[in-house]
Design an enzyme around this catalytic site. Structure first.
Site, PDB file in Angstrom:
ATOM      1  N   LYS A 100      -8.120 -19.327  68.389  1.00 15.35           N
ATOM      2  CA  LYS A 100      -8.239 -19.761  67.018  1.00 15.35           C
ATOM      3  C   LYS A 100      -7.111 -19.807  66.315  1.00 15.35           C
ATOM      4  O   LYS A 100      -6.258 -18.835  66.569  1.00 15.35           O
ATOM      5  CB  LYS A 100      -9.307 -18.519  66.455  1.00 15.35           C
ATOM      6  CG  LYS A 100      -9.597 -18.707  64.934  1.00 15.35           C
ATOM      7  CD  LYS A 100     -10.692 -17.963  64.685  1.00 15.35           C
ATOM      8  CE  LYS A 100     -11.072 -17.881  63.405  1.00 15.35           C
ATOM      9  NZ  LYS A 100     -12.314 -17.220  63.160  1.00 15.35           N
ATOM     10  N   GLY A 142     -14.408 -26.116  67.264  1.00 12.98           N
ATOM     11  CA  GLY A 142     -14.524 -25.799  65.810  1.00 12.98           C
ATOM     12  C   GLY A 142     -13.527 -25.772  64.955  1.00 12.98           C
ATOM     13  O   GLY A 142     -12.359 -26.233  65.168  1.00 12.98           O
ATOM     14  N   GLU A 143     -14.138 -25.647  63.589  1.00 18.87           N
ATOM     15  CA  GLU A 143     -13.170 -25.699  62.372  1.00 18.87           C
ATOM     16  C   GLU A 143     -13.437 -24.281  61.710  1.00 18.87           C
ATOM     17  O   GLU A 143     -14.746 -24.392  61.167  1.00 18.87           O
ATOM     18  CB  GLU A 143     -13.369 -26.783  61.868  1.00 18.87           C
ATOM     19  CG  GLU A 143     -12.614 -27.119  60.534  1.00 18.87           C
ATOM     20  CD  GLU A 143     -11.200 -27.838  61.061  1.00 18.87           C
ATOM     21  OE1 GLU A 143     -11.096 -28.857  61.503  1.00 18.87           O
ATOM     22  OE2 GLU A 143     -10.213 -27.265  60.921  1.00 18.87           O
ATOM     23  N   GLY A 144     -12.783 -23.182  61.650  1.00 20.53           N
ATOM     24  CA  GLY A 144     -12.822 -22.181  61.147  1.00 20.53           C
ATOM     25  C   GLY A 144     -12.402 -22.198  59.550  1.00 20.53           C
ATOM     26  O   GLY A 144     -12.021 -23.040  58.985  1.00 20.53           O
ATOM     27  N   THR A 145     -12.604 -20.823  59.131  1.00 14.84           N
ATOM     28  CA  THR A 145     -12.221 -20.720  57.881  1.00 14.84           C
ATOM     29  C   THR A 145     -10.531 -21.127  57.497  1.00 14.84           C
ATOM     30  O   THR A 145     -10.439 -21.827  56.556  1.00 14.84           O
ATOM     31  CB  THR A 145     -12.261 -19.318  57.270  1.00 14.84           C
ATOM     32  OG1 THR A 145     -13.529 -18.818  57.782  1.00 14.84           O
ATOM     33  CG2 THR A 145     -12.650 -19.014  55.654  1.00 14.84           C
ATOM     34  N   TYR A 146      -9.862 -20.944  58.341  1.00 16.10           N
ATOM     35  CA  TYR A 146      -8.471 -21.056  58.078  1.00 16.10           C
ATOM     36  C   TYR A 146      -7.643 -21.580  59.195  1.00 16.10           C
ATOM     37  O   TYR A 146      -6.448 -21.671  59.483  1.00 16.10           O
ATOM     38  CB  TYR A 146      -7.857 -19.662  57.851  1.00 16.10           C
ATOM     39  CG  TYR A 146      -8.434 -18.650  58.645  1.00 16.10           C
ATOM     40  CD1 TYR A 146      -7.866 -18.668  60.169  1.00 16.10           C
ATOM     41  CD2 TYR A 146      -9.078 -17.541  57.966  1.00 16.10           C
ATOM     42  CE1 TYR A 146      -8.595 -17.365  60.745  1.00 16.10           C
ATOM     43  CE2 TYR A 146      -9.641 -16.701  58.749  1.00 16.10           C
ATOM     44  CZ  TYR A 146      -9.348 -16.642  60.289  1.00 16.10           C
ATOM     45  OH  TYR A 146      -9.952 -15.497  61.001  1.00 16.10           O
ATOM     46  N   LYS A 198      -8.340 -24.590  63.235  1.00 15.33           N
ATOM     47  CA  LYS A 198      -9.013 -25.060  64.313  1.00 15.33           C
ATOM     48  C   LYS A 198      -9.321 -23.932  65.345  1.00 15.33           C
ATOM     49  O   LYS A 198      -8.344 -23.141  65.779  1.00 15.33           O
ATOM     50  CB  LYS A 198      -8.348 -26.288  64.730  1.00 15.33           C
ATOM     51  CG  LYS A 198      -8.229 -27.307  63.736  1.00 15.33           C
ATOM     52  CD  LYS A 198      -7.628 -28.569  64.380  1.00 15.33           C
ATOM     53  CE  LYS A 198      -7.825 -29.772  63.264  1.00 15.33           C
ATOM     54  NZ  LYS A 198      -6.823 -30.774  63.476  1.00 15.33           N
ATOM     55  N   VAL A 199     -10.377 -23.991  66.095  1.00 15.74           N
ATOM     56  CA  VAL A 199     -10.685 -23.426  67.292  1.00 15.74           C
ATOM     57  C   VAL A 199     -10.609 -24.421  68.435  1.00 15.74           C
ATOM     58  O   VAL A 199     -11.182 -25.493  68.506  1.00 15.74           O
ATOM     59  CB  VAL A 199     -11.934 -22.641  67.201  1.00 15.74           C
ATOM     60  CG1 VAL A 199     -12.149 -21.795  68.383  1.00 15.74           C
ATOM     61  CG2 VAL A 199     -12.042 -21.980  65.811  1.00 15.74           C
ATOM     62  N   ASP A 212     -21.103 -13.708  56.387  1.00 17.89           N
ATOM     63  CA  ASP A 212     -21.463 -15.302  56.724  1.00 17.89           C
ATOM     64  C   ASP A 212     -22.006 -15.389  58.043  1.00 17.89           C
ATOM     65  O   ASP A 212     -21.584 -16.134  58.782  1.00 17.89           O
ATOM     66  CB  ASP A 212     -19.900 -15.941  56.712  1.00 17.89           C
ATOM     67  CG  ASP A 212     -19.962 -17.390  56.550  1.00 17.89           C
ATOM     68  OD1 ASP A 212     -20.905 -17.695  56.262  1.00 17.89           O
ATOM     69  OD2 ASP A 212     -19.007 -18.027  56.995  1.00 17.89           O
TER      70      ASP A 212
END
Lengths: 264, 421
Positions: B103, B81-85, B87-88, B196
């Protein structure tokens, strides 16, 4: 946010014992006395308070900054670090956590102002940003701090202490941050100790017919089912700081600070 | 002596914790003993990434500790994943073999220090211990970045809904919608707005459990008080009409709209309100739910952008007509009859007037859950999905050519990091 203190990180990770605190001061104690360290603690708290005043921060935010500063120095010595940078960063971080963020430039600028006559502040924004990272690590990312103010207001209302009495107890809580009690005891215990002092010194002005007016306060404390010995210890710590604070002078502390910093 | 009621407030010990005043202190003593020799550490260049200015730390004699390296403790398996701030990653503990999500919080190029969104998320996750909330197990620090170590979940909802073959049975959908509402009810009970809620933030595991993740935009709210918040929250497709009309004083009802959108998605298999910008988003909502006016939403006229975005002509609500019997002509296997209970709950959640939406705990009492006979067993056939299905991977699969009728994600720019509200 409604939550339980006993499940908080404050309770589970950040209630220390006296032995740990004494251990953390060994390095500084090679150069100055225990009373001197207390005097330095008072100084740094005063500087944080000054900085907070310039930024117009709420007391709760200041208190969080105090606690961060104290927690950091349970793992580091004054001598080997720069408390001025630590102090500015603690205030910066406390503002973020308490949801009243200030721009980092503003923090640096105001810190420079507070320290201008006492050696200045030689860091820029990027140093504070970088140091914040290490501060977070030392705090183990446990950032929510519980304070006695909420319990204090609650107890005062319950007892029927009037404005002046609450104000007196509130100031005692403010002053308690110059001691180590916020590292040692749960906040509601500190609130109770502040009420205890207020009552004993006859500053608790109860509204007629209120619980505090009708009831013997000794009985009230007994019925709380809290550890009275701990309350007495907190009271002693707070009264102890007033004794040292009595003949505390900033110029003397600055001399003391230079001695600690430069003696080899 | 009168009997005095035992004191109780949320910080004072009552019940089993009552005698913990000091035992807590004693139990903690060992853990906090620090090895003083740490202080003698000099700065090893290896310990610090080159973008960190060594001088500051040297100047103040800050002792760098030899802390656990995430790469030593966890083995990265891949990005999920790609989070708000940041990569995951999916990773495996080298000690226990357990899967975790790492994260990463980027620290470079952050003028304002540690990102406040990450700080909020950490602060909240430390407090929110619940089976419907993804749990934070620890925080690790490494070379100029910070990793949050979270429990690993096999899929996220967007990923599963985007799966080419897999479809939820109505009972499974009901179970997951119920779990989502339980999570949201807990958050709102704790005074937290998620802000969100969307498929990629609802994580699923093979046991059929759903957990809410990503608290980067979440905020604490005070009950009974309206606040001046930013309206630039919630991914566009899940954003309620009041935010699209510029509201800055809002409450838990914003999350309830998003929950309604997700619930609808369980039936349709894809997002229904899929605008490309704020204006088209509002138009699509109007087309399906009807246009608001003062009779159905009395306070709508007070919203900042109401005059600006005022509907040109009144449209009737077509919701029931469209979804009571739903046939998706693009994906023909996707057709269904929605139960009365489901329609009733959806209509309530997707009320234009936020004050008419039920709270999460009230939504759980709707006939859809309590009266209709469908059993709400866990969707155990999630076990049969092979591989991990997150939005991130489904997107990549789509990009690589196996494009289906499914849309991309309506991500829009989120509230900026320095946003004070």
């Amino acid at each position: 946010m409604a939550a339980n203190f006993w499940t908080s990180s404050h309770s589970q990770h950040w209630l220390l014992d006296r032995w740990t605190i004494v251990q953390s001061r060994q390095e500084d104690l090679k150069y100055v006395s225990e009373v001197d360290i207390v005097k330095l603690n008072i100084w740094f708290c005063n500087l944080i308070q000054k900085l907070a005043k310039r930024l117009q921060l709420r007391q709760q935010v200041v208190a969080t900054a105090f606690v961060y500063f104290k927690r950091f120095y349970t793992k580091n010595s004054y001598r080997s670090t720069d408390p001025m940078l630590v102090m500015a960063t603690c205030v910066y971080l406390a503002c973020k956590i308490e949801e009243c963020p200030h721009h980092i430039k503003m923090i640096v600028q105001e810190t420079k102002h507070v320290l201008q006559d006492i050696g200045g502040f030689r860091y820029d924004s990027s140093s504070v940003a970088e140091f914040e990272f290490y501060l977070l690590e030392e705090l183990e990312f446990y950032l929510i701090v519980w304070h006695p103010y909420r319990s204090l207001t609650h107890f005062a209302t319950e007892l029927g202490i009037r404005e002046a009495g609450l104000q007196y107890a509130w100031f005692i809580v403010n002053d308690s941050y110059r001691t180590d009690v916020c590292l040692l005891y749960p906040p509601h215990m500190i609130a109770l100790a502040a009420i205890y002092i207020t009552v004993v010194l006859k500053h608790a002005d109860f509204a007629p017919g209120s619980v505090g007016d009708k009831l013997d306060m000794r009985q009230w404390f007994a019925d709380l089912n809290v550890d009275m010995a701990a309350i007495v210890e907190i009271v002693q710590d707070i009264l102890g700081i007033y004794e040292i604070w009595g003949d505390w002078r900033e110029d003397k502390v600055i001399a003391l600070w230079k001695e600690l910093k430069h003696r080899s | 002596m009168p009997t005095w009621p035992r004191y109780s407030y949320d910080g004072l010990p009552t019940g089993p914790a009552a005698d913990r005043n000091n035992t807590v202190v004693a139990a903690d003593s060992q853990a906090n003993v620090r090895v003083q020799s740490d202080a003698c550490h000099t700065l090893g260049v290896d310990n610090i990434s080159p973008n960190i200015n060594l001088n500051v730390l040297k100047n103040i004699g800050y002792p760098v500790k030899a802390s656990d390296e995430p790469t030593e403790k966890y083995e990265k398996i891949g990005q999920v994943g790609e989070g708000t701030y940041g990569k995951v990653y999916k990773a495996r503990s080298k000690v226990t073999g357990e899967l975790v999500a790492l994260k990463r919080i980027r620290m470079e190029s952050e003028k304002e220090g540690f990102p406040i969104t990450a700080m909020r998320e950490i602060k909240l996750l430390q407090k929110l211990r619940h089976k419907r909330i993804v749990q934070l197990s620890e925080i690790m620090v490494s070379k100029g970045s910070v990793y949050m170590v979270l429990e690993y979940m096999d899929h996220d909802l967007t990923g599963v809904l985007g799966h080419p073959e897999f479809r939820f049975e109505p009972a499974q959908a009901k179970s997951l919608i119920k779990q989502m509402l339980e999570g949201v009810a807990f958050l709102h009970h704790m005074g937290v707005l998620h802000r969100d809620i969307k498929g990629s933030n609802l994580l699923l595991n093979k046991k059929g459990e759903l957990k809410i993740a990503d608290f980067g935009l979440a905020r604490i709210f005070q009950k009974r008080r309206t606040h001046d918040y930013t309206n630039r929250v919630i991914t566009l497709w899940y954003r309620p009409p009041e935010l699209l009309l510029g509201a800055t004083a809002y409450g838990p009802a914003v999350d309830m709209w998003s929950v309604g959108c997700i619930m609808l998605e369980f039936f349709t298999g894809k997002p229904v309100f899929n605008g490309s910008d704020e204006i088209s988003q509002l138009e699509i909502i109007y087309k399906i739910m009807g246009t608001p006016d003062e009779t159905i939403w009395p306070t709508v006229v007070d919203l900042p952008w109401w005059e600006l975005m005022r509907p040109k002509q009144p449209l009737p609500a077509k919701f029931r007509e469209l979804f009571a019997r739903y046939v998706d002509y693009e994906v023909l296997q996707q057709c269904f009859l929605m139960s009365d209970g489901a329609l009733e709950l959806l209509e309530a959640l997707l009320a234009l007037d936020p004050s008419k939406r039920p709270s999460a705990s009230d939504a759980l009492k709707f006939p859809y859950f309590v009266a209709e006979s469908l059993d709400t067993g866990s969707p155990a056939n999630l076990l049969e999905i092979t591989g991990d299905w997150h939005e991130y991977e489904s997107k990549r699969k789509r990009k690589s050519g196996t494009s289906s009728a499914l849309n991309g994600n309506g991500d829009v720019k989120k509230a900026s990091v320095t946003d004070k509200r």
